[in-house]
Motif scaffolding. Sequence first.
Motif, PDB file in Angstrom:
ATOM      1  N   GLN A  22       0.823  -1.208   0.000  1.00 41.97           N
ATOM      2  CA  GLN A  22       0.000   0.000   0.000  1.00 41.97           C
ATOM      3  C   GLN A  22       0.855   1.255   0.000  1.00 41.97           C
ATOM      4  O   GLN A  22       0.587   2.214  -0.738  1.00 41.97           O
ATOM      5  CB  GLN A  22      -0.929   0.003   1.207  1.00 41.97           C
ATOM      6  CG  GLN A  22      -1.788   1.254   1.350  1.00 41.97           C
ATOM      7  CD  GLN A  22      -2.681   1.458   0.153  1.00 41.97           C
ATOM      8  OE1 GLN A  22      -3.736   0.849   0.051  1.00 41.97           O
ATOM      9  NE2 GLN A  22      -2.285   2.306  -0.794  1.00 41.97           N
ATOM     10  N   ALA A  25       2.418   1.816  -3.445  1.00 40.65           N
ATOM     11  CA  ALA A  25       1.426   2.249  -4.428  1.00 40.65           C
ATOM     12  C   ALA A  25       1.140   3.747  -4.293  1.00 40.65           C
ATOM     13  O   ALA A  25       1.070   4.474  -5.292  1.00 40.65           O
ATOM     14  CB  ALA A  25       0.136   1.445  -4.262  1.00 40.65           C
ATOM     15  N   LEU A  26       0.994   4.224  -3.054  1.00 45.60           N
ATOM     16  CA  LEU A  26       0.716   5.651  -2.849  1.00 45.60           C
ATOM     17  C   LEU A  26       1.941   6.508  -3.133  1.00 45.60           C
ATOM     18  O   LEU A  26       1.823   7.615  -3.673  1.00 45.60           O
ATOM     19  CB  LEU A  26       0.232   5.889  -1.420  1.00 45.60           C
ATOM     20  CG  LEU A  26      -1.190   5.431  -1.110  1.00 45.60           C
ATOM     21  CD1 LEU A  26      -1.532   5.715   0.350  1.00 45.60           C
ATOM     22  CD2 LEU A  26      -2.204   6.103  -2.025  1.00 45.60           C
ATOM     23  N   GLN A  28       4.229   5.888  -5.311  1.00 51.49           N
ATOM     24  CA  GLN A  28       4.318   5.972  -6.769  1.00 51.49           C
ATOM     25  C   GLN A  28       3.278   6.946  -7.318  1.00 51.49           C
ATOM     26  O   GLN A  28       3.573   7.743  -8.213  1.00 51.49           O
ATOM     27  CB  GLN A  28       4.127   4.587  -7.384  1.00 51.49           C
ATOM     28  CG  GLN A  28       5.275   3.619  -7.112  1.00 51.49           C
ATOM     29  CD  GLN A  28       4.954   2.205  -7.545  1.00 51.49           C
ATOM     30  OE1 GLN A  28       3.800   1.821  -7.702  1.00 51.49           O
ATOM     31  NE2 GLN A  28       6.000   1.394  -7.730  1.00 51.49           N
ATOM     32  N   GLU A  29       2.079   6.883  -6.789  1.00 52.10           N
ATOM     33  CA  GLU A  29       0.994   7.742  -7.275  1.00 52.10           C
ATOM     34  C   GLU A  29       1.270   9.213  -7.002  1.00 52.10           C
ATOM     35  O   GLU A  29       0.977  10.074  -7.831  1.00 52.10           O
ATOM     36  CB  GLU A  29      -0.321   7.324  -6.595  1.00 52.10           C
ATOM     37  CG  GLU A  29      -1.522   8.183  -6.935  1.00 52.10           C
ATOM     38  CD  GLU A  29      -2.005   8.004  -8.362  1.00 52.10           C
ATOM     39  OE1 GLU A  29      -2.660   8.929  -8.888  1.00 52.10           O
ATOM     40  OE2 GLU A  29      -1.741   6.936  -8.949  1.00 52.10           O
ATOM     41  N   ARG A 153      -4.696   3.533  -4.888  1.00 52.07           N
ATOM     42  CA  ARG A 153      -3.829   4.603  -5.376  1.00 52.07           C
ATOM     43  C   ARG A 153      -4.567   5.945  -5.325  1.00 52.07           C
ATOM     44  O   ARG A 153      -4.215   6.826  -4.559  1.00 52.07           O
ATOM     45  CB  ARG A 153      -3.372   4.295  -6.804  1.00 52.07           C
ATOM     46  CG  ARG A 153      -2.363   3.141  -6.885  1.00 52.07           C
ATOM     47  CD  ARG A 153      -1.947   2.880  -8.318  1.00 52.07           C
ATOM     48  NE  ARG A 153      -0.923   1.842  -8.398  1.00 52.07           N
ATOM     49  CZ  ARG A 153       0.384   2.093  -8.387  1.00 52.07           C
ATOM     50  NH1 ARG A 153       0.826   3.342  -8.333  1.00 52.07           N
ATOM     51  NH2 ARG A 153       1.256   1.104  -8.466  1.00 52.07           N
TER      52      ARG A 153
END
Length: 279
Positions: A22, A25-26, A28-29, A153
């Motif tokens: 998690q 993913a954040l 990267q976003e 994301r």
Amino acid sequence: MAYRSMLSVLTDPKLVDPTLAQGIALAQEMDAHYDALCLGVDRSQTGYYYAGANAMILQETLNRAQQESEALEKSATDLLRASGVRWGTEAGVAQIADLGRHVAQRARFSDLVILPQPYGENTGAELEPTMEAALFEGQAPVLMIPTDCDPIRAPKKVSIGWNESSEALVAVRAALPFLIKADTVHVVVIDPPTHGPNRSDPGGMLSQYLARHGVRVEIDVLSKTLPRVSDVLMRHAKDAQCEMLVMGAYGHSRFREAILGGATRNMLEQAEIPVFLAH
């Protein structure tokens, strides 16, 4: 508007993969820096334990915690190195009674703390004080990740549990990076008061505030048709296919919620989607 500095606190090898998935993913976003604090926790209680313990036993518990922290850091490093995000790790040892100080020190300088669900089967006793330390002493918003939940994301549908409290407003402001990107944000008001300045337009002022940030808002006024407020919020989130729930944390004291229950504790126990919390 985005989160630029994120943190996760890792204390359980079983929860490293879902928590970091998690966080990565954040990161990267939102093009954020992501730190992992890998703590080996000495779970022996202060007081009665030490009265009859010799130095060898005390050293053994610390050695074991040190080994746990090194194993956690290795696992985190392997995942983060392959992620492509900017990252850092730190390993350390903490006694469970002093855990909050270590967590708060790092959480204070983080935009968002990502933590696993603190309640459930086979969960360590350190997960609850870790979350509370980030919220209270660290004054940071927390994204709680339920067990077996896919990473999010930029959630398209978000629900806000709104009761006009200071805690709820702090949570909404902290969650703006998510809310602005969402397609729909549901402001959920349960049994609004019949007296007061907002009785004829529950959730109206919050919706106006969010709309000025470009958030697409819908107001849902619901009756408390289930025994607990958390049950109503969770059922609405499921019916509306929301990917994240935003709510204020611990409007009552932590002691009261631990003994009598409360919306925060109940939600942390039963949530099936990520819950964004702030106090």
